[in-house]
Design a protein around this motif. Structure first.
Motif, short mmCIF file in Angstrom:
data_model
loop_
_atom_site.label_atom_id
_atom_site.label_comp_id
_atom_site.label_asym_id
_atom_site.label_seq_id
_atom_site.Cartn_x
_atom_site.Cartn_y
_atom_site.Cartn_z
N LEU A 93 10.42 -6.15 1.34
CA LEU A 93 10.44 -4.45 0.86
C LEU A 93 9.34 -3.81 1.49
CD1 LEU A 93 12.73 -4.20 -2.15
CD2 LEU A 93 13.64 -3.92 -0.01
N HIS A 94 9.17 -2.49 2.29
CA HIS A 94 10.70 -1.88 2.31
C HIS A 94 11.30 -2.30 3.82
CE1 HIS A 94 8.92 0.18 -1.00
NE2 HIS A 94 9.85 0.15 -1.70
N GLY A 95 10.03 -2.48 4.67
CA GLY A 95 10.30 -2.44 5.91
C GLY A 95 11.46 -3.44 6.55
N SER B 119 0.08 -3.61 1.24
CA SER B 119 -1.49 -3.91 1.55
C SER B 119 -2.39 -2.82 0.87
CB SER B 119 -1.72 -4.05 3.12
OG SER B 119 -0.51 -4.18 3.79
N GLU C 292 11.00 -10.76 7.33
CA GLU C 292 10.10 -9.81 7.65
C GLU C 292 10.55 -8.83 8.86
OE1 GLU C 292 7.85 -8.13 6.32
OE2 GLU C 292 6.17 -9.20 5.59
N ASP C 293 10.06 -7.74 8.79
CA ASP C 293 10.39 -6.90 9.87
C ASP C 293 9.45 -7.09 11.02
OD1 ASP C 293 8.35 -5.61 8.21
OD2 ASP C 293 8.97 -3.58 8.65
N ILE C 294 8.04 -7.12 10.73
CA ILE C 294 6.85 -7.21 11.41
C ILE C 294 5.82 -8.09 10.91
CG2 ILE C 294 5.95 -5.29 10.86
CD1 ILE C 294 5.09 -5.06 13.73
N ILE C 295 5.36 -9.15 11.52
CA ILE C 295 4.34 -10.03 11.21
C ILE C 295 2.98 -9.39 12.23
CG2 ILE C 295 2.81 -12.19 11.24
CD1 ILE C 295 5.74 -13.11 10.13
N ASP C 296 1.89 -8.70 11.51
CA ASP C 296 0.87 -8.16 12.42
C ASP C 296 -0.36 -8.64 12.17
OD1 ASP C 296 -0.56 -6.02 13.54
OD2 ASP C 296 -0.15 -4.43 12.15
N THR C 297 -1.11 -8.44 11.18
CA THR C 297 -2.49 -9.18 10.97
C THR C 297 -2.30 -10.85 10.40
OG1 THR C 297 -2.72 -8.31 8.52
CG2 THR C 297 -3.70 -7.16 10.52
N GLY C 298 -1.00 -10.50 9.71
CA GLY C 298 -0.62 -12.05 9.16
C GLY C 298 -0.83 -12.15 7.47
N HIS C 299 -1.78 -11.14 7.13
CA HIS C 299 -2.21 -11.19 5.59
C HIS C 299 -0.93 -11.36 4.85
CE1 HIS C 299 -6.34 -11.25 6.09
NE2 HIS C 299 -6.50 -10.26 7.15
N THR C 300 -0.18 -10.27 4.98
CA THR C 300 1.24 -10.28 4.16
C THR C 300 1.93 -11.45 3.96
OG1 THR C 300 1.28 -7.89 4.51
CG2 THR C 300 3.25 -8.90 3.59
N ASP D 90 7.93 2.12 9.38
CA ASP D 90 7.35 3.60 9.00
C ASP D 90 6.23 3.83 9.63
OD1 ASP D 90 6.18 2.01 7.18
OD2 ASP D 90 5.80 4.05 6.16
N ARG E 149 11.90 5.28 9.17
CA ARG E 149 12.64 4.19 8.93
C ARG E 149 14.15 4.07 9.53
NH1 ARG E 149 9.38 1.05 5.60
NH2 ARG E 149 8.05 2.10 3.98
C1 PRP Z 1 4.56 -3.89 6.75
C2 PRP Z 1 5.53 -5.14 7.23
C3 PRP Z 1 4.89 -6.49 6.83
C4 PRP Z 1 3.38 -6.01 6.88
C5 PRP Z 1 3.00 -6.61 8.14
O1 PRP Z 1 4.65 -3.79 5.52
O2 PRP Z 1 6.69 -4.95 6.61
O3 PRP Z 1 5.24 -6.73 5.38
O4 PRP Z 1 3.24 -4.78 6.98
O5 PRP Z 1 1.47 -6.57 8.17
P1 PRP Z 1 0.44 -7.54 8.08
O6 PRP Z 1 0.83 -8.81 9.06
O7 PRP Z 1 -0.77 -6.73 8.56
O8 PRP Z 1 0.23 -8.08 6.61
P2 PRP Z 1 3.93 -2.42 4.74
O9 PRP Z 1 2.72 -2.95 4.10
O10 PRP Z 1 3.59 -1.38 5.93
O11 PRP Z 1 4.81 -2.00 3.69
P3 PRP Z 1 6.60 -1.38 4.02
O12 PRP Z 1 7.21 -2.95 4.44
O13 PRP Z 1 7.04 -1.10 2.81
O14 PRP Z 1 6.51 -0.46 5.31
#
Ligand code: PRP
Length: 192
Positions: free
Chosen positions: A55-57, A82, A111-119, A172, A178
């Motif tokens: 959640l939430h994305g 984050s 996941e909706d998106i993997i960006d930096t990968g930290h999450t 978002d 969203r």
């Molecule tokens: C977004 C997305 C991932 C994370 C990816 O969540 O849903 O969980 O960022 O980013 P990363 O790869 O750089 O870690 P966000 O923290 O924005 O919260 P949300 O899902 O509630 O929008």
């Protein structure tokens, strides 16, 4: 409340609702096929895979994905955030944990998106410590341009080469957008 339709604040559509729907259907079929036939399920008790929605994305993607999987699944939710400040870059905070144990379960993180990968790195490590039978990762968007932590992703909807800020289909900006049925780039004047 601003009554302007949010659609007008988009610069361009990156992935249309039709494209997303088709890709989600393909992912659902592949996931079903893999867990039922290709031997990636390792649960010693033969239970269905546990899909974990981050959640939430990922909520919108997850809701569509599970309805495209024609075989047994269970699901649960986790919420992380984050910190997003300069003092602890990449730090992730647990907001809501899973409701059920994943010991000896086949876990598929959605996941909706993997960006930096930290999450996803934080989640994978945390889940691994609970001794699941297996962990796999599914993301709708793999945004490689900003990757800081290497991540092995098992199921990818779309790969983004360019570092564009996207919203919609669960994603978002400042908690808005969203609810767009597609994924789009926000006009810069709406980014504060
Ligand atoms: C977004 C997305 C991932 C994370 C990816 O969540 O849903 O969980 O960022 O980013 P990363 O790869 O750089 O870690 P966000 O923290 O924005 O919260 P949300 O899902 O509630 O929008």
């Amino acid at each position: 409340m601003n009554i302007q339709p949010i659609e007008e604040r988009m610069e361009k559509v990156l992935f249309s609702a039709e494209q997303i729907s088709q890709r989600v259907a393909e992912l659902g079929e592949r996931i079903s096929h893999d867990y039922t036939r290709a031997g990636c399920a390792k649960d010693p008790h033969g239970r269905p895979p546990m899909l974990v929605c981050v959640l939430h994305g990922a909520m919108v993607f997850m809701a569509d994905l599970i309805r495209r999987i024609p075989t047994e699944v269970e699901y649960d939710f986790i919420c992380v955030s984050s910190y997003g400040n300069g003092t602890s870059p990449g730090a992730v905070r647990l907001i809501k944990d899973l409701d059920r144990p994943i010991y000896q379960r086949d876990v598929l993180i959605v996941e909706d998106i993997i960006d930096t990968g930290h999450t996803i790195d934080y989640l994978r490590r945390g889940f691994a410590a609970r001794d699941p039978a297996s962990i796999r990762i599914c993301t709708l968007i793999d945004k490689q341009a900003r990757r800081e932590v290497p991540v092995e992703i098992d199921y990818v909807g779309f790969t983004m080469e360019r570092d564009e800020f996207i919203v919609g289909y669960g994603m978002d900006y400042a908690e808005l957008y969203r609810n767009l049925p597609y994924i789009a780039v926000l006009k810069p004047e709406y980014i504060r």
